[in-house]
Design an enzyme around this catalytic site. Sequence first.
Site, PDB file in Angstrom:
ATOM      1  N   GLU A  34       0.878  -1.178   0.000  1.00 40.59           N
ATOM      2  CA  GLU A  34       0.000   0.000   0.000  1.00 40.59           C
ATOM      3  C   GLU A  34       0.910   1.221   0.000  1.00 40.59           C
ATOM      4  OE1 GLU A  34      -2.365   0.836   3.481  1.00 40.59           O
ATOM      5  OE2 GLU A  34      -3.496   2.397   2.428  1.00 40.59           O
ATOM      6  N   GLU A  59       4.889   4.831   3.456  1.00 37.49           N
ATOM      7  CA  GLU A  59       4.428   6.200   3.782  1.00 37.49           C
ATOM      8  C   GLU A  59       5.660   7.089   3.882  1.00 37.49           C
ATOM      9  OE1 GLU A  59       1.456   8.061   4.286  1.00 37.49           O
ATOM     10  OE2 GLU A  59       2.984   9.571   4.586  1.00 37.49           O
ATOM     11  N   ASP A 108      -2.841  11.890  -2.676  1.00 39.09           N
ATOM     12  CA  ASP A 108      -3.006  13.349  -2.833  1.00 39.09           C
ATOM     13  C   ASP A 108      -3.296  13.673  -4.304  1.00 39.09           C
ATOM     14  OD1 ASP A 108      -2.364  13.826  -0.092  1.00 39.09           O
ATOM     15  OD2 ASP A 108      -0.266  13.468  -0.582  1.00 39.09           O
ATOM     16  N   LYS A 112      -3.416  21.147  -9.264  1.00 36.32           N
ATOM     17  CA  LYS A 112      -2.844  22.088 -10.238  1.00 36.32           C
ATOM     18  C   LYS A 112      -2.050  21.329 -11.306  1.00 36.32           C
ATOM     19  CE  LYS A 112      -2.491  26.029  -7.187  1.00 36.32           C
ATOM     20  NZ  LYS A 112      -1.671  26.691  -6.195  1.00 36.32           N
ATOM     21  N   ASP A 144     -11.835  10.016  -3.791  1.00 37.30           N
ATOM     22  CA  ASP A 144     -13.085  10.781  -3.839  1.00 37.30           C
ATOM     23  C   ASP A 144     -13.048  11.813  -4.971  1.00 37.30           C
ATOM     24  OD1 ASP A 144     -10.967  12.029  -2.171  1.00 37.30           O
ATOM     25  OD2 ASP A 144     -12.305  13.741  -2.398  1.00 37.30           O
ATOM     26  N   THR A 182     -10.973   3.357   4.352  1.00 40.63           N
ATOM     27  CA  THR A 182      -9.803   4.021   4.930  1.00 40.63           C
ATOM     28  C   THR A 182     -10.278   5.223   5.756  1.00 40.63           C
ATOM     29  OG1 THR A 182      -9.352   5.727   3.286  1.00 40.63           O
ATOM     30  CG2 THR A 182      -8.635   3.505   2.727  1.00 40.63           C
ATOM     31  N   GLU A 183      -9.340   5.828   6.478  1.00 41.95           N
ATOM     32  CA  GLU A 183      -9.682   7.010   7.279  1.00 41.95           C
ATOM     33  C   GLU A 183     -10.213   8.139   6.377  1.00 41.95           C
ATOM     34  OE1 GLU A 183      -6.688   5.380   7.699  1.00 41.95           O
ATOM     35  OE2 GLU A 183      -6.446   4.984   9.846  1.00 41.95           O
ATOM     36  N   TYR A 184      -9.502   8.407   5.279  1.00 36.72           N
ATOM     37  CA  TYR A 184      -9.929   9.483   4.375  1.00 36.72           C
ATOM     38  C   TYR A 184     -11.268   9.140   3.718  1.00 36.72           C
ATOM     39  CZ  TYR A 184      -6.013  12.716   4.521  1.00 36.72           C
ATOM     40  OH  TYR A 184      -5.100  13.665   4.928  1.00 36.72           O
TER      41      TYR A 184
HETATM   42  C1  LIG Z   1      -4.539  11.853   1.565  1.00 37.10           C
HETATM   43  S1  LIG Z   1      -3.542  10.780   2.518  1.00 37.10           S
HETATM   44  C2  LIG Z   1      -4.452   9.238   2.476  1.00 37.10           C
HETATM   45  C3  LIG Z   1      -4.079   8.315   3.605  1.00 37.10           C
HETATM   46  C4  LIG Z   1      -4.762   6.933   3.587  1.00 37.10           C
HETATM   47  N1  LIG Z   1      -4.367   6.179   2.417  1.00 37.10           N
HETATM   48  C5  LIG Z   1      -6.254   7.035   3.660  1.00 37.10           C
HETATM   49  O1  LIG Z   1      -6.923   6.767   2.657  1.00 37.10           O
HETATM   50  O2  LIG Z   1      -6.778   7.368   4.736  1.00 37.10           O
HETATM   51  C6  LIG Z   1      -2.201  10.441   1.402  1.00 37.10           C
HETATM   52  C7  LIG Z   1      -0.980   9.877   2.087  1.00 37.10           C
HETATM   53  O3  LIG Z   1      -0.028   9.524   1.098  1.00 37.10           O
HETATM   54  C8  LIG Z   1       1.262   9.930   1.518  1.00 37.10           C
HETATM   55  N2  LIG Z   1       2.072  10.141   0.297  1.00 37.10           N
HETATM   56  C9  LIG Z   1       1.878  11.120  -0.605  1.00 37.10           C
HETATM   57  N3  LIG Z   1       2.800  11.034  -1.583  1.00 37.10           N
HETATM   58  C10 LIG Z   1       3.593   9.979  -1.283  1.00 37.10           C
HETATM   59  C11 LIG Z   1       4.730   9.405  -1.896  1.00 37.10           C
HETATM   60  N4  LIG Z   1       5.240   9.927  -3.030  1.00 37.10           N
HETATM   61  N5  LIG Z   1       5.312   8.335  -1.331  1.00 37.10           N
HETATM   62  C12 LIG Z   1       4.808   7.809  -0.168  1.00 37.10           C
HETATM   63  N6  LIG Z   1       3.733   8.325   0.480  1.00 37.10           N
HETATM   64  C13 LIG Z   1       3.127   9.390  -0.076  1.00 37.10           C
HETATM   65  C14 LIG Z   1       1.014  11.200   2.304  1.00 37.10           C
HETATM   66  O4  LIG Z   1       2.062  11.507   3.200  1.00 37.10           O
HETATM   67  C15 LIG Z   1      -0.292  10.868   3.018  1.00 37.10           C
HETATM   68  O5  LIG Z   1      -0.086  10.274   4.270  1.00 37.10           O
END
Ligand SMILES: C[S@@+](CC[C@H](N)C(=O)[O-])C[C@H]1O[C@@H](n2cnc3c(N)ncnc32)[C@H](O)[C@@H]1O
Length: 203
Positions: A34, A59, A108, A112, A144, A182-184
């Site tokens: 993941e 992460e 994320d 942009k 989403d 997931t949390e989000y």
């Molecule tokens: C919006 S959060 C979603 C967290 C979780 N997957 C959820 O659905 O609740 C996105 C996560 O991806 C991590 N992340 C973003 N870009 C990443 C990258 N290039 N490599 C590893 N982790 C990354 C961020 O630090 C963040 O914790």
Amino acid sequence: MRMRKKKNGKARMENCLDYMITEKPYEKTGFMLEIGCGKGGFMFELSKKYPETEFIAVEKMSDVILIAAEKIKKEECKNVKLLNCDAMDLPEYFSEGSVDRIYLNFSDPWPKAKHAKRRLTSPKYLEIYKKLLKKDGAVFFKTDNRDFFDYSVECFKNGGFRLEKLTNDLHNSEYESENIHTEYEDNFSSKGFKINRVEAYLD
Ligand SMILES: C[S@@+](CC[C@H](N)C(=O)[O-])C[C@H]1O[C@@H](n2cnc3c(N)ncnc32)[C@H](O)[C@@H]1O
């Protein structure tokens, strides 16, 4: 994911070292990844549901993965390891064809256009996943954000992935019974956002 710096973060992480990948390269193959696991709720549920499968949760934020690591350790999830790195660095850890499946949950969206390269479904990342995945491996993606989803579907198609089980309303679809939230996901869904999901296969 924004998070305040954790008190005693280094010592707390050292306490979880049994569950962290620290060696490079990592020799094992045949596991699921993941990427962007956040606080690790999804990985915790998934690993309980499939105790025979090996999972690795990646992460990039150390203060965030610490929360996941403490949870995985407390619950003694023996089939989970955690890796604190950026997805871009995964080829330094894992050999080609070593990964069975990749989960991208609520990555994320970087809305942009000038930041498109940072999206975890952009062509540069997909090329990395294609090398890491086994021959018939897959990326399971949910978000989403409809614009990000449509962009990602195009990238998967252009990257030679075959798409299956695509839905723009996961929670009201036939796939929801198998879905681990997931949390989000719970956060966005409670605000009325529909959840998009697709499975992208290499074959
Ligand atoms: C919006 S959060 C979603 C967290 C979780 N997957 C959820 O659905 O609740 C996105 C996560 O991806 C991590 N992340 C973003 N870009 C990443 C990258 N290039 N490599 C590893 N982790 C990354 C961020 O630090 C963040 O914790």
